[in-house]
Design an enzyme around this catalytic site. Structure first.
Site, mmCIF file in Angstrom:
data_model
loop_
_atom_site.group_PDB
_atom_site.id
_atom_site.type_symbol
_atom_site.label_atom_id
_atom_site.label_comp_id
_atom_site.label_asym_id
_atom_site.label_seq_id
_atom_site.Cartn_x
_atom_site.Cartn_y
_atom_site.Cartn_z
ATOM 1 N N LYS A 190 10.298 -0.991 -4.300
ATOM 2 C CA LYS A 190 8.853 -1.190 -4.495
ATOM 3 C C LYS A 190 8.309 -2.114 -3.414
ATOM 4 O O LYS A 190 8.752 -3.247 -3.269
ATOM 5 C CB LYS A 190 8.543 -1.800 -5.863
ATOM 6 C CG LYS A 190 7.043 -1.726 -6.158
ATOM 7 C CD LYS A 190 6.579 -2.619 -7.263
ATOM 8 C CE LYS A 190 6.312 -4.033 -6.827
ATOM 9 N NZ LYS A 190 5.195 -4.164 -5.845
ATOM 10 N N GLU A 265 15.830 -13.913 -3.285
ATOM 11 C CA GLU A 265 15.533 -14.728 -2.104
ATOM 12 C C GLU A 265 14.110 -15.203 -2.303
ATOM 13 O O GLU A 265 13.177 -14.406 -2.277
ATOM 14 C CB GLU A 265 15.705 -13.853 -0.855
ATOM 15 C CG GLU A 265 15.939 -14.676 0.373
ATOM 16 C CD GLU A 265 14.656 -14.899 1.103
ATOM 17 O OE1 GLU A 265 14.081 -15.985 0.928
ATOM 18 O OE2 GLU A 265 14.222 -13.995 1.814
ATOM 19 N N CYS A 299 9.399 -17.491 4.408
ATOM 20 C CA CYS A 299 10.045 -18.262 3.339
ATOM 21 C C CYS A 299 10.852 -19.427 3.903
ATOM 22 O O CYS A 299 10.968 -20.463 3.266
ATOM 23 C CB CYS A 299 10.912 -17.354 2.488
ATOM 24 S SG CYS A 299 11.970 -16.318 3.465
ATOM 25 N N GLU A 401 5.428 -25.320 -1.884
ATOM 26 C CA GLU A 401 5.343 -24.324 -0.820
ATOM 27 C C GLU A 401 3.891 -23.863 -0.672
ATOM 28 O O GLU A 401 3.284 -23.422 -1.633
ATOM 29 C CB GLU A 401 6.228 -23.122 -1.165
ATOM 30 C CG GLU A 401 6.201 -22.043 -0.114
ATOM 31 C CD GLU A 401 7.151 -20.875 -0.409
ATOM 32 O OE1 GLU A 401 7.078 -20.309 -1.508
ATOM 33 O OE2 GLU A 401 7.966 -20.552 0.473
HETATM 34 P P1 NAI Z 1 5.324 -12.423 -5.631
HETATM 35 O O1 NAI Z 1 6.644 -13.071 -5.649
HETATM 36 O O2 NAI Z 1 4.596 -12.393 -6.932
HETATM 37 O O3 NAI Z 1 5.445 -10.928 -5.086
HETATM 38 C C1 NAI Z 1 6.552 -10.425 -4.366
HETATM 39 C C2 NAI Z 1 6.918 -9.043 -4.868
HETATM 40 O O4 NAI Z 1 7.261 -9.113 -6.251
HETATM 41 C C3 NAI Z 1 5.793 -8.013 -4.770
HETATM 42 O O5 NAI Z 1 6.343 -6.749 -4.469
HETATM 43 C C4 NAI Z 1 5.237 -8.002 -6.175
HETATM 44 O O6 NAI Z 1 4.597 -6.799 -6.513
HETATM 45 C C5 NAI Z 1 6.487 -8.188 -7.012
HETATM 46 N N1 NAI Z 1 6.256 -8.735 -8.356
HETATM 47 C C6 NAI Z 1 5.289 -9.593 -8.746
HETATM 48 N N2 NAI Z 1 5.404 -9.873 -10.055
HETATM 49 C C7 NAI Z 1 6.472 -9.184 -10.517
HETATM 50 C C8 NAI Z 1 7.114 -9.059 -11.789
HETATM 51 N N3 NAI Z 1 6.661 -9.711 -12.854
HETATM 52 N N4 NAI Z 1 8.205 -8.266 -11.884
HETATM 53 C C9 NAI Z 1 8.672 -7.621 -10.820
HETATM 54 N N5 NAI Z 1 8.107 -7.684 -9.594
HETATM 55 C C10 NAI Z 1 7.024 -8.463 -9.435
HETATM 56 O O7 NAI Z 1 4.453 -13.173 -4.519
HETATM 57 P P2 NAI Z 1 2.895 -13.110 -4.175
HETATM 58 O O8 NAI Z 1 2.090 -13.212 -5.409
HETATM 59 O O9 NAI Z 1 2.646 -11.983 -3.274
HETATM 60 O O10 NAI Z 1 2.725 -14.470 -3.341
HETATM 61 C C11 NAI Z 1 2.655 -15.721 -3.993
HETATM 62 C C12 NAI Z 1 3.510 -16.753 -3.318
HETATM 63 O O11 NAI Z 1 4.854 -16.316 -3.276
HETATM 64 C C13 NAI Z 1 3.195 -17.040 -1.871
HETATM 65 O O12 NAI Z 1 2.157 -17.944 -1.725
HETATM 66 C C14 NAI Z 1 4.497 -17.590 -1.375
HETATM 67 O O13 NAI Z 1 4.595 -18.952 -1.703
HETATM 68 C C15 NAI Z 1 5.523 -16.829 -2.143
HETATM 69 N N6 NAI Z 1 6.086 -15.708 -1.372
HETATM 70 C C16 NAI Z 1 7.308 -15.876 -0.807
HETATM 71 C C17 NAI Z 1 7.852 -14.890 -0.019
HETATM 72 C C18 NAI Z 1 9.177 -15.061 0.607
HETATM 73 O O14 NAI Z 1 9.433 -14.464 1.645
HETATM 74 N N7 NAI Z 1 10.083 -15.813 0.020
HETATM 75 C C19 NAI Z 1 7.134 -13.646 0.262
HETATM 76 C C20 NAI Z 1 5.884 -13.525 -0.447
HETATM 77 C C21 NAI Z 1 5.397 -14.547 -1.205
#
Ligand code: NAI
Ligand code: MG
Length: 501
Positions: A190, A265, A299, A401
């Site tokens: 996804k 991660e 990240c 973060e």
């Molecule tokens: P997120 O962690 O919510 O989203 C990342 C992925 O997880 C997306 O594909 C999303 O659709 C999916 N997702 C979201 N909720 C889910 C659930 N309950 N069950 C399964 N999958 C789910 O991150 P978001 O909202 O895009 O960004 C928020 C913060 O997350 C950012 O400000 C940053 O701090 C962090 N982040 C960290 C990343 C990294 O590379 N470690 C990448 C993106 C965001």
């Protein structure tokens, strides 16, 4: 013609066919409820196109396709042939890198030169690297007694759910697909709802490379709907996730339903330590790259810069100059641009709100600290590269973060205090140390609580080297040989060679 693809012209004039459906069983299908996600260009806030968003029923279909492929053609394929397909895919990525990089820039806002020369090079390189591993994954024969032959088989885990973020849309896909495919797993991936486009063009290359239907299924969809359906699915054997720590914890809980294998991660607040015996010029350059690349949306961004007090003032003034000179804000399709927009309004608002937090906590704003409105007609989610000094460990801007072009600079007295401040975090992803003293560098490398330590650099990650975190930055490793561990089970086979019962 159905609404499963559309002809588009990108802002750089590139014309291409954009698929908009769900990629299941090597076919394009519509979402069962017809729900869509609209993709936004963060540079000018215009809508690019809408794509189908998967519902739990669609996830079920993708899982069924992945299960059938796992039990059939993929599992039975010779490992060398599996590697050949992956190698072909890597070549197709290379051949299509301009269009893929164009979409990354359009949909994500990262500079085109970066998308092309870093992201796409990484995608092709990572797939090629793991293609080579496909026929080099071996078990062991284990000696016990003459009456027993014991050996291990490294089996694929099965159907893997892979949930990826928006900061490196295709590279995050490659990091997860490479090892999973090399080991013989099948996949339901996804993509992030903020960047749904490039992965769909990539999906066509999977079919073109000749992968059997169902080996790789690609869905767009909302995290709480399609993402949650993957994490909770009873017929998915593993879930791999990159994203926020909060979502990682939710996925971990959901995955408990059938005790899925997990790789997570997640977030970071990585320290970069500059000692007074460092090459200051190098420390400044890498400090800039470490937090301002990809608009700080990394990240492993080294977002906490800890500087020895004897060189603090000099570092601060040189760093400010470096950011001013190099971090050129602008249209990401322009060659001179280093710094494009944040990915979404939500991330833009988040960075701006942390700027207010920093000010109200009493940190000193060295530079930036505001939205940047001088690109095009003043639209877009641009934030000026922001640096706070005189930051205290108790402040939220030191602890949380931000995920933006947002650095905090803190001083330390000696090695002991540097280490204490570096480790004063719930996270443990990256870290960097600048010193010319090799003994100190390696001593600290052992004591820093992090999955990765860069000595005299920052964030020059490499797909041949393990990547991952400790503490609340994640579980398991991606990339390198370690990445294979995450996608195989070791089965032990005992053979009785005697008649001793
Ligand atoms: P997120 O962690 O919510 O989203 C990342 C992925 O997880 C997306 O594909 C999303 O659709 C999916 N997702 C979201 N909720 C889910 C659930 N309950 N069950 C399964 N999958 C789910 O991150 P978001 O909202 O895009 O960004 C928020 C913060 O997350 C950012 O400000 C940053 O701090 C962090 N982040 C960290 C990343 C990294 O590379 N470690 C990448 C993106 C965001
Ligand atoms: Mg977008």
């Amino acid at each position: 013609m159905s609404d499963l693809s559309v002809e588009l012209t990108a802002p750089n004039g590139k014309k291409y066919t954009q698929p908009t459906g769900l990629f299941i069983n090597n076919e394009w299908v519509a979402s069962s409820k017809g729900n869509k996600i609209t993709s936004i260009n963060p540079t000018d806030e215009t809508e690019i196109v809408s794509v189908h968003a998967a519902e739990p029923e669609d996830v079920d279909k993708a899982v069924a396709a992945a299960r059938a492929a796992f039990k059939g053609p993929w599992r039975d394929m010779a490992s060398t042939e599996r590697g050949d397909l992956m190698y072909k895919l890597s070549q197709l990525v290379e051949q299509n890198k301009e269009v893929l990089a164009t979409i990354e820039t359009w949909d994500n806002g990262k500079p085109y030169s970066v998308a092309l020369n870093e992201d796409l090079a990484e995608v092709a390189g990572c797939l090629k690297y793991y293609a080579g591993y496909a026929d080099k994954i071996h078990g062991q024969v284990i000696d016990t007694t003459p009456a027993k032959l014991a050996y291990t088989i490294r089996e694929p885990i099965g159907v893997c759910g892979q949930i990826i973020p928006w900061n490196y849309p295709l590279a995050m896909a490659a990091w997860k697909l490479g090892p999973a495919l090399a080991c013989g797993n099948t996949i339901v991936m996804k993509a992030a709802e903020q960047t749904p486009l490039s992965i769909l063009v990539f999906a066509n290359l999977i079919k073109e490379a000749g992968f059997p239907p169902g080996v790789v299924n690609i869905l767009n969809g909302h995290g709480r709907v399609a993402g949650a359906a993957i994490a909770q699915h009873m017929d998915i054997d593993k879930v791999a996730f990159t994203g926020s720590t909060a979502t990682g914890k939710e996925i971990m809980k959901s995955a408990a339903i059938n005790m899925k294998n997990i790789t997570l991660e997640t977030g970071g607040k990585s320290p970069l330590l500059v000692f007074d015996d460092a090459d200051l010029d190098q420390a400044v350059k890498w400090s800039h790259v470490g937090i301002m690349s990809n608009m700080g949306q990394i990240c492993t961004a080294t977002s906490r810069i800890l500087v020895q007090e004897t060189i603090y003032d000099k570092f601060v003034s040189t760093f400010k100059k470096q950011v001013q000179e190099v971090s050129k804000v602008g249209d990401p399709f322009k060659d001179e641009t280093f710094h494009g927009p944040q990915i979404t309004k939500a991330q833009y608002d988040r960075v701006l709100s942390y700027i207010e937090t920093g000010k109200s906590e009493g940190a000193e704003l060295l530079m930036g600290g505001e939205a940047y409105k001088n690109v095009g007609e003043g639209k877009g989610f641009f934030v000026s590269p922001t640096v706070f000094t005189n930051v205290k460990s108790s402040m939220r801007v030191f602890r949380e973060e931000v995920f933006g072009p947002f650095a905090v600079i803190v001083s330390f007295k000696d090695e002991e205090e540097a280490l204490e401040k570096a480790n004063d975090t719930t996270y443990g992803l990256g870290s960097a140390i600048f010193t010319k003293d090799i003994v100190k560098a390696h001593r600290l490398a052992r004591k820093i609580e992090a999955g990765m330590v860069w000595i005299n650099s920052s964030n020059d990650s490499d797909f041949r080297i393990p990547f991952g975190g400790v503490k609340q930055s994640g579980i398991g490793r991606e990339l390198g040989e370690a990445g294979l561990e995450a996608y195989t089970n070791k089965k032990a086979v005992h053979v009785n060679l005697g008649t001793w019962l």
